[in-house]
Design a protein around this motif. Structure first.
Motif, PDB file in Angstrom:
ATOM      1  N   GLU A 157      -7.509  -5.117   5.536  1.00 17.03           N
ATOM      2  CA  GLU A 157      -6.239  -4.543   5.054  1.00 17.03           C
ATOM      3  C   GLU A 157      -5.549  -3.754   6.169  1.00 17.03           C
ATOM      4  O   GLU A 157      -4.334  -3.834   6.349  1.00 17.03           O
ATOM      5  CB  GLU A 157      -6.485  -3.624   3.849  1.00 17.03           C
ATOM      6  CG  GLU A 157      -6.815  -4.382   2.584  1.00 17.03           C
ATOM      7  CD  GLU A 157      -6.597  -3.531   1.336  1.00 17.03           C
ATOM      8  OE1 GLU A 157      -6.259  -2.336   1.459  1.00 17.03           O
ATOM      9  OE2 GLU A 157      -6.761  -4.079   0.226  1.00 17.03           O
ATOM     10  N   THR A 202      -3.812  -6.091   8.408  1.00 14.66           N
ATOM     11  CA  THR A 202      -2.542  -6.592   7.858  1.00 14.66           C
ATOM     12  C   THR A 202      -1.450  -5.522   7.972  1.00 14.66           C
ATOM     13  O   THR A 202      -0.283  -5.847   8.195  1.00 14.66           O
ATOM     14  CB  THR A 202      -2.678  -7.069   6.391  1.00 14.66           C
ATOM     15  OG1 THR A 202      -3.091  -5.986   5.565  1.00 14.66           O
ATOM     16  CG2 THR A 202      -3.678  -8.214   6.273  1.00 14.66           C
ATOM     17  N   ASP A 203      -1.831  -4.247   7.839  1.00 15.65           N
ATOM     18  CA  ASP A 203      -0.856  -3.161   8.043  1.00 15.65           C
ATOM     19  C   ASP A 203      -0.314  -3.169   9.470  1.00 15.65           C
ATOM     20  O   ASP A 203       0.876  -2.922   9.699  1.00 15.65           O
ATOM     21  CB  ASP A 203      -1.506  -1.791   7.792  1.00 15.65           C
ATOM     22  CG  ASP A 203      -1.769  -1.502   6.321  1.00 15.65           C
ATOM     23  OD1 ASP A 203      -1.195  -2.190   5.454  1.00 15.65           O
ATOM     24  OD2 ASP A 203      -2.551  -0.570   6.039  1.00 15.65           O
ATOM     25  N   ASP A 247      -2.107 -11.470  -0.399  1.00 17.29           N
ATOM     26  CA  ASP A 247      -1.309 -10.331  -0.864  1.00 17.29           C
ATOM     27  C   ASP A 247      -0.516  -9.653   0.245  1.00 17.29           C
ATOM     28  O   ASP A 247       0.556  -9.122  -0.006  1.00 17.29           O
ATOM     29  CB  ASP A 247      -2.229  -9.262  -1.491  1.00 17.29           C
ATOM     30  CG  ASP A 247      -2.869  -9.726  -2.789  1.00 17.29           C
ATOM     31  OD1 ASP A 247      -2.330 -10.669  -3.411  1.00 17.29           O
ATOM     32  OD2 ASP A 247      -3.904  -9.151  -3.179  1.00 17.29           O
ATOM     33  N   ARG A 248      -1.058  -9.616   1.475  1.00 17.84           N
ATOM     34  CA  ARG A 248      -0.538  -8.685   2.466  1.00 17.84           C
ATOM     35  C   ARG A 248      -0.225  -9.266   3.832  1.00 17.84           C
ATOM     36  O   ARG A 248       0.268  -8.534   4.703  1.00 17.84           O
ATOM     37  CB  ARG A 248      -1.550  -7.539   2.664  1.00 17.84           C
ATOM     38  CG  ARG A 248      -1.931  -6.798   1.417  1.00 17.84           C
ATOM     39  CD  ARG A 248      -3.107  -5.864   1.706  1.00 17.84           C
ATOM     40  NE  ARG A 248      -2.714  -4.818   2.610  1.00 17.84           N
ATOM     41  CZ  ARG A 248      -2.611  -3.532   2.289  1.00 17.84           C
ATOM     42  NH1 ARG A 248      -2.906  -3.123   1.079  1.00 17.84           N
ATOM     43  NH2 ARG A 248      -2.233  -2.646   3.176  1.00 17.84           N
ATOM     44  N   TYR A 249      -0.517 -10.536   4.070  1.00 23.38           N
ATOM     45  CA  TYR A 249      -0.298 -11.060   5.423  1.00 23.38           C
ATOM     46  C   TYR A 249       1.203 -11.101   5.736  1.00 23.38           C
ATOM     47  O   TYR A 249       2.028 -11.280   4.851  1.00 23.38           O
ATOM     48  CB  TYR A 249      -0.924 -12.452   5.538  1.00 23.38           C
ATOM     49  CG  TYR A 249      -1.000 -12.972   6.956  1.00 23.38           C
ATOM     50  CD1 TYR A 249      -1.648 -12.244   7.953  1.00 23.38           C
ATOM     51  CD2 TYR A 249      -0.429 -14.194   7.303  1.00 23.38           C
ATOM     52  CE1 TYR A 249      -1.723 -12.730   9.253  1.00 23.38           C
ATOM     53  CE2 TYR A 249      -0.503 -14.688   8.604  1.00 23.38           C
ATOM     54  CZ  TYR A 249      -1.150 -13.947   9.572  1.00 23.38           C
ATOM     55  OH  TYR A 249      -1.220 -14.428  10.862  1.00 23.38           O
ATOM     56  N   ILE A 268      -6.775 -10.833   0.298  1.00 21.87           N
ATOM     57  CA  ILE A 268      -6.036  -9.828   1.078  1.00 21.87           C
ATOM     58  C   ILE A 268      -4.923 -10.502   1.878  1.00 21.87           C
ATOM     59  O   ILE A 268      -3.805  -9.997   1.968  1.00 21.87           O
ATOM     60  CB  ILE A 268      -7.011  -9.050   1.993  1.00 21.87           C
ATOM     61  CG1 ILE A 268      -7.921  -8.171   1.133  1.00 21.87           C
ATOM     62  CG2 ILE A 268      -6.258  -8.210   3.029  1.00 21.87           C
ATOM     63  CD1 ILE A 268      -9.084  -7.532   1.884  1.00 21.87           C
ATOM     64  N   ALA A 328     -13.365  -5.203   3.863  1.00 18.65           N
ATOM     65  CA  ALA A 328     -12.080  -5.436   3.194  1.00 18.65           C
ATOM     66  C   ALA A 328     -11.051  -4.417   3.662  1.00 18.65           C
ATOM     67  O   ALA A 328      -9.886  -4.756   3.916  1.00 18.65           O
ATOM     68  CB  ALA A 328     -12.258  -5.379   1.676  1.00 18.65           C
ATOM     69  N   ALA A 329     -11.477  -3.168   3.792  1.00 17.81           N
ATOM     70  CA  ALA A 329     -10.550  -2.125   4.268  1.00 17.81           C
ATOM     71  C   ALA A 329     -10.104  -2.415   5.696  1.00 17.81           C
ATOM     72  O   ALA A 329      -8.945  -2.189   6.060  1.00 17.81           O
ATOM     73  CB  ALA A 329     -11.207  -0.748   4.173  1.00 17.81           C
ATOM     74  N   GLY A 350       0.790  -1.237   0.000  1.00 15.45           N
ATOM     75  CA  GLY A 350       0.000   0.000   0.000  1.00 15.45           C
ATOM     76  C   GLY A 350       0.815   1.275   0.000  1.00 15.45           C
ATOM     77  O   GLY A 350       0.258   2.358  -0.219  1.00 15.45           O
ATOM     78  N   THR A 367      -7.648 -11.726  10.190  1.00 14.32           N
ATOM     79  CA  THR A 367      -6.284 -12.188   9.893  1.00 14.32           C
ATOM     80  C   THR A 367      -6.063 -13.569  10.479  1.00 14.32           C
ATOM     81  O   THR A 367      -5.142 -14.273  10.060  1.00 14.32           O
ATOM     82  CB  THR A 367      -5.222 -11.220  10.448  1.00 14.32           C
ATOM     83  OG1 THR A 367      -5.568 -10.873  11.786  1.00 14.32           O
ATOM     84  CG2 THR A 367      -5.126  -9.965   9.587  1.00 14.32           C
TER      85      THR A 367
END
Lengths: 250, 250
Positions: free
Chosen positions: B209, B212-213, B18-20, B15, B205-206, A235, B143
């Motif tokens: 995400e 994950t951040d 892609d981002r975990y 998600i 979804a946000a 991101g 998550t």
């Protein structure tokens, strides 16, 4: 035993000497002309998130102040950032810097691409001011004690090293040289007047340390993403996107 | 147009793909036995802050739930971490890991030396759950969909590579292998049942995400401080302090 006013002020200033982000290597790179255009842009994008949050922080503070005189005094900070009358405000001046470094200003203003760690740190500061005693919220603002030097260094370093730097693009920092001393003189006096017990002095010192963490973490995040190891988290802004032509950067 | 239940679940799972944070190089180092004892300790110290905050997060969630059945369901998460009856709880099991890697457990429990960026990220998660709609708070917990694999990898990787790893010190992860699937089955069903518009699906979804951040930022902070460039921010744990003897680490 409560420290004297002078001892307490010295304690606060020592926190800056030990922990202020002018000691961070990213600043040395930036001021020394060692940042690539992409690194300068990443700094502009991420630092915008901080700039744009400061008036929200100040409004959160004012929302909890019952004394109209203190609110009036504090309001000038919001005006400095959001603009007032003929003063276009610090946020607009920051976007002028974004133009100058070759970024799409609407992208910067959208706050997309800001590193999550930047948001976490800055949002922590806004929340701190919203939730903590007013005295500690004022103490957290005292990093401005250390700001004039960094702004002066930055103007000098950027002008010497980057083509994009000129009076117009540097106007944010030039202006802060005049605004910050007024704010910090008020804040310092408020803290010295009101931290009249050891417990309050300790809380103020902790608040100022917290704020130095907020600033330092932002540069650690920039460094990690765009310098070394240079791993941009999911991101985060990708160099090569949302850039205008490169005429403006060295 | 609102996506079907299956499409929406696939979107959420993507998600993670892609981002975990199982994609973060720190995890590869840890599971592959490439972390030094100091790096393992730094991870244990910082990850403790996350563990210790999770029950506060869950209590913040419950404080806003009006349905007793949902509160009862959620309460088991707090019990899993804080302990209940003969179950000593995940926090105690994490401190057992701290013992095993040669750290002074009272230092770990004090949360001193935790990186500011860790605190900012974790506190952002607690605040998110306190302030956002319940549906988004549940979505952020998903998550855990991706956790069983990372726990299994971790148990295997640590056992293979570090002397400190044994059934006792790994009990936190072993236990989570049993607990997490129950929680996430409930959470996933709740989200799929309640995200009945495109707007709610987007918000979920946000939220995922965002979570994950939160996880990724913690590993970026660890990497920056203890791997590369290896610059420990002011106040961060210094290797060589609060360590017991080294018998336990490879």
């Amino acid at each position: 035993m409560t420290a004297s006013r002078e001892e307490f002020e010295a304690r606060l200033r020592q926190i800056g000497a030990d922990r202020y982000h002018d000691k961070h290597p990213f600043h040395h790179m930036l001021h020394g002309g060692e940042c690539t255009p992409a690194q300068v842009r990443a700094w502009v994008i991420n630092r915008f998130y901080y700039q744009a949050s400061i008036p929200m922080k100040d409004a959160a503070f004012m929302s909890r102040v019952e004394d109209p005189a203190l609110r009036r005094e504090w309001r000038s900070r919001i005006e400095d950032h959001d603009g007032h009358g003929e003063n276009e405000g610090g946020i607009e001046r920051w976007l002028r810097l974004a133009d100058a470094v070759g970024l799409d200003r609407s992208y910067v203003a959208s706050k997309q691409g800001v590193l999550p760690a930047t948001k976490f740190a800055v949002d922590a500061y806004v929340r701190f001011v919203r939730e903590k005693p007013l005295l500690e919220a004022v103490a957290a603002s005292l990093t401005e004690l250390f700001a004039p030097k960094i702004h002066a260094d930055r103007i000098k370093g950027l002008l010497a090293n980057y083509d994009f730097a000129n009076d117009r693009s540097m106007s944010y920092f030039q202006r802060r040289l005049n605004e910050a001393p007024k704010d910090v003189a008020f804040g310092l006096k408020y803290v010295l007047d009101n931290a009249d017990t050891q417990e309050k002095q300790d809380a103020c010192a902790a608040a100022l340390e917290f704020k130095t963490d907020v600033l330092w973490s932002q540069l650690d995040a920039l460094y990690s993403a765009y310098v070394a190891p240079g791993r941009i988290p999911p991101g985060g802004w990708q160099p090569g996107t949302y850039e205008l032509d490169l005429r403006a950067t060295a």
